[in-house]
Design a protein around this motif. Structure first.
Motif, PDB file in Angstrom:
ATOM      1  N   GLN A 113       0.810  -1.229   0.000  1.00 45.99           N
ATOM      2  CA  GLN A 113       0.000   0.000   0.000  1.00 45.99           C
ATOM      3  C   GLN A 113       0.835   1.267   0.000  1.00 45.99           C
ATOM      4  O   GLN A 113       0.293   2.374  -0.010  1.00 45.99           O
ATOM      5  CB  GLN A 113      -0.926  -0.005   1.208  1.00 45.99           C
ATOM      6  N   ASP A 114       2.157   1.105   0.056  1.00 45.38           N
ATOM      7  CA  ASP A 114       3.061   2.271   0.076  1.00 45.38           C
ATOM      8  C   ASP A 114       4.487   1.760  -0.014  1.00 45.38           C
ATOM      9  O   ASP A 114       4.748   0.591   0.290  1.00 45.38           O
ATOM     10  CB  ASP A 114       2.898   3.057   1.392  1.00 45.38           C
ATOM     11  N   CYS A 115       5.413   2.627  -0.422  1.00 48.84           N
ATOM     12  CA  CYS A 115       6.844   2.327  -0.289  1.00 48.84           C
ATOM     13  C   CYS A 115       7.602   3.632  -0.115  1.00 48.84           C
ATOM     14  O   CYS A 115       7.079   4.705  -0.394  1.00 48.84           O
ATOM     15  CB  CYS A 115       7.382   1.554  -1.498  1.00 48.84           C
ATOM     16  N   HIS A 116       8.836   3.516   0.354  1.00 50.74           N
ATOM     17  CA  HIS A 116       9.712   4.695   0.478  1.00 50.74           C
ATOM     18  C   HIS A 116      10.390   4.943  -0.868  1.00 50.74           C
ATOM     19  O   HIS A 116      10.593   3.994  -1.638  1.00 50.74           O
ATOM     20  CB  HIS A 116      10.763   4.411   1.573  1.00 50.74           C
ATOM     21  N   GLU A 142      -5.548   8.691   1.451  1.00 48.66           N
ATOM     22  CA  GLU A 142      -5.290   8.596   2.896  1.00 48.66           C
ATOM     23  C   GLU A 142      -3.808   8.829   3.197  1.00 48.66           C
ATOM     24  O   GLU A 142      -3.451   9.382   4.233  1.00 48.66           O
ATOM     25  CB  GLU A 142      -5.782   7.236   3.423  1.00 48.66           C
ATOM     26  N   ARG A 143      -2.907   8.423   2.291  1.00 49.67           N
ATOM     27  CA  ARG A 143      -1.476   8.734   2.446  1.00 49.67           C
ATOM     28  C   ARG A 143      -1.253  10.232   2.229  1.00 49.67           C
ATOM     29  O   ARG A 143      -0.478  10.867   2.928  1.00 49.67           O
ATOM     30  CB  ARG A 143      -0.613   7.970   1.424  1.00 49.67           C
ATOM     31  N   ARG A 144      -1.949  10.767   1.207  1.00 47.60           N
ATOM     32  CA  ARG A 144      -1.764  12.190   0.921  1.00 47.60           C
ATOM     33  C   ARG A 144      -2.215  13.025   2.126  1.00 47.60           C
ATOM     34  O   ARG A 144      -1.566  13.991   2.505  1.00 47.60           O
ATOM     35  CB  ARG A 144      -2.518  12.596  -0.350  1.00 47.60           C
ATOM     36  N   GLY A 151       0.862  13.740   4.512  1.00 51.18           N
ATOM     37  CA  GLY A 151       1.286  14.928   3.762  1.00 51.18           C
ATOM     38  C   GLY A 151       2.013  14.610   2.468  1.00 51.18           C
ATOM     39  O   GLY A 151       2.865  15.382   2.030  1.00 51.18           O
ATOM     40  N   GLU A 152       1.689  13.491   1.841  1.00 51.44           N
ATOM     41  CA  GLU A 152       2.390  13.150   0.595  1.00 51.44           C
ATOM     42  C   GLU A 152       1.897  14.040  -0.543  1.00 51.44           C
ATOM     43  O   GLU A 152       0.703  14.115  -0.802  1.00 51.44           O
ATOM     44  CB  GLU A 152       2.139  11.675   0.234  1.00 51.44           C
ATOM     45  N   ASN A 153       2.848  14.700  -1.203  1.00 50.86           N
ATOM     46  CA  ASN A 153       2.460  15.516  -2.349  1.00 50.86           C
ATOM     47  C   ASN A 153       2.816  14.784  -3.645  1.00 50.86           C
ATOM     48  O   ASN A 153       3.345  13.668  -3.635  1.00 50.86           O
ATOM     49  CB  ASN A 153       3.118  16.899  -2.275  1.00 50.86           C
ATOM     50  N   VAL A 188      -5.271   9.097  -7.881  1.00 46.30           N
ATOM     51  CA  VAL A 188      -5.594  10.514  -8.036  1.00 46.30           C
ATOM     52  C   VAL A 188      -7.083  10.674  -7.741  1.00 46.30           C
ATOM     53  O   VAL A 188      -7.835   9.696  -7.775  1.00 46.30           O
ATOM     54  CB  VAL A 188      -5.289  11.005  -9.478  1.00 46.30           C
ATOM     55  N   GLY A 189      -7.495  11.911  -7.485  1.00 42.18           N
ATOM     56  CA  GLY A 189      -8.928  12.132  -7.238  1.00 42.18           C
ATOM     57  C   GLY A 189      -9.162  13.446  -6.542  1.00 42.18           C
ATOM     58  O   GLY A 189      -8.314  13.910  -5.773  1.00 42.18           O
ATOM     59  N   GLU A 190     -10.328  14.013  -6.803  1.00 40.15           N
ATOM     60  CA  GLU A 190     -10.643  15.338  -6.265  1.00 40.15           C
ATOM     61  C   GLU A 190     -11.406  15.240  -4.952  1.00 40.15           C
ATOM     62  O   GLU A 190     -12.062  14.231  -4.688  1.00 40.15           O
ATOM     63  CB  GLU A 190     -11.459  16.122  -7.293  1.00 40.15           C
ATOM     64  N   THR A 191     -11.371  16.311  -4.168  1.00 32.72           N
ATOM     65  CA  THR A 191     -12.204  16.400  -2.968  1.00 32.72           C
ATOM     66  C   THR A 191     -13.609  16.843  -3.380  1.00 32.72           C
ATOM     67  O   THR A 191     -13.838  17.273  -4.515  1.00 32.72           O
ATOM     68  CB  THR A 191     -11.650  17.437  -1.967  1.00 32.72           C
TER      69      THR A 191
END
Ligand code: PGA
Length: 243
Positions: A60-63, A93-95, A99-101, A123-126
């Motif tokens: 679900q994520d990596c460095h 949820e990571r963004r 604070g992932e940009n 990607v996706g909008e609020t």
């Protein structure tokens, strides 16, 4: 195009859940490509349980770096070693939680590709951005800044307001956004982008999957809550397109 049905388990799941889930999904008729993305702690266990099956395992994520002094992080080569073939990156949820940009997501996508993993970039909008008529603009900008040159992974369109809410955009809105994403990918990456899968994610359930997966340019689904129950996950997979 054969569709990809990806389950995102988020921060759910215990060791005791792996065997039953893996046994249920690995014997399912393969109408679509299936992928399960459990928490890091269950990756290796899932990879072992699904070995020899057509169901892939992802993280679900990596460095962005292959190794280093980064307490609590996991690198892409570590995921590959644990049996992952995919990694979800830039989930909303990571963004928001971390604070992932876009620049961070792009660096992670580069790291994933270098380690032989297929990135799934979200990607996706609020809701506020959609109400302001900014949804396509926001998503195009996320694509432009989150995808490295020559990107050959998967894109997941997940409206932030549809995640975990039980609400989805209308099928017309999903179709319009997926068409806009395809056009943006072609402009950004060239003709090879015609082959990239664009998943829809956000409250995909057994009862709405058929209408979402039938839309043009929808290359599959990224499923959160409904992927935790094998029965629901398989019900969604059963209406996917074989392509
Ligand atoms: P949901 O989550 O299906 O529970 O809305 C989707 C996701 O966050 O990937």
């Amino acid at each position: 195009m054969r569709q990809l049905i990806a389950g995102n388990w988020k921060m759910f799941g215990k060791l005791a859940d792996v065997t039953a889930f893996a046994n249920a999904v690995k014997t399912a008729p393969a109408g679509a490509d299936l992928l399960i993305c459990p928490p890091f702690t269950l990756l290796e266990r899932f990879a072992a349980a699904l070995q020899g099956s057509a169901v892939a395992v992802g993280a679900q994520d990596c460095h962005p770096l292959p190794q280093g002094a980064h307490t609590g992080d996991i690198s892409a080569p570590m995921l590959a070693e644990a049996g992952a073939a995919y990694v979800i990156l830039g989930h909303s949820e990571r963004r928001s939680d971390h604070g992932e940009n876009n620049a961070v997501v792009r660096a992670k996508a580069e790291a994933a590709i270098a380690a032989g993993l297929t990135p799934i970039v979200c990607v996706g909008e609020t809701e506020a951005e959609r109400e302001a008529g900014e949804a396509e603009h926001v998503v195009r900008s996320q694509l432009l800044h989150s995808l490295p040159p020559g990107f050959a992974g998967v894109v997941a369109y997940e409206p932030v307001w549809a995640i975990g809410s039980g609400r989805t955009p209308t099928v017309d809105d999903v179709a319009a956004m997926h068409a806009a994403i395809r056009a943006a990918l072609l402009a950004q990456l060239g003709p090879a982008a015609a082959e990239l899968r664009i998943l829809y994610g956000g409250s995909v359930k057994p009862d709405n999957a058929a209408s979402l997966l039938a839309l043009p340019e929808v290359g599959g689904a990224l499923v959160g809550g409904a992927s935790l129950k094998a029965e629901d996950f398989l019900a969604i997979a059963s209406v996917a397109q074989r392509g």
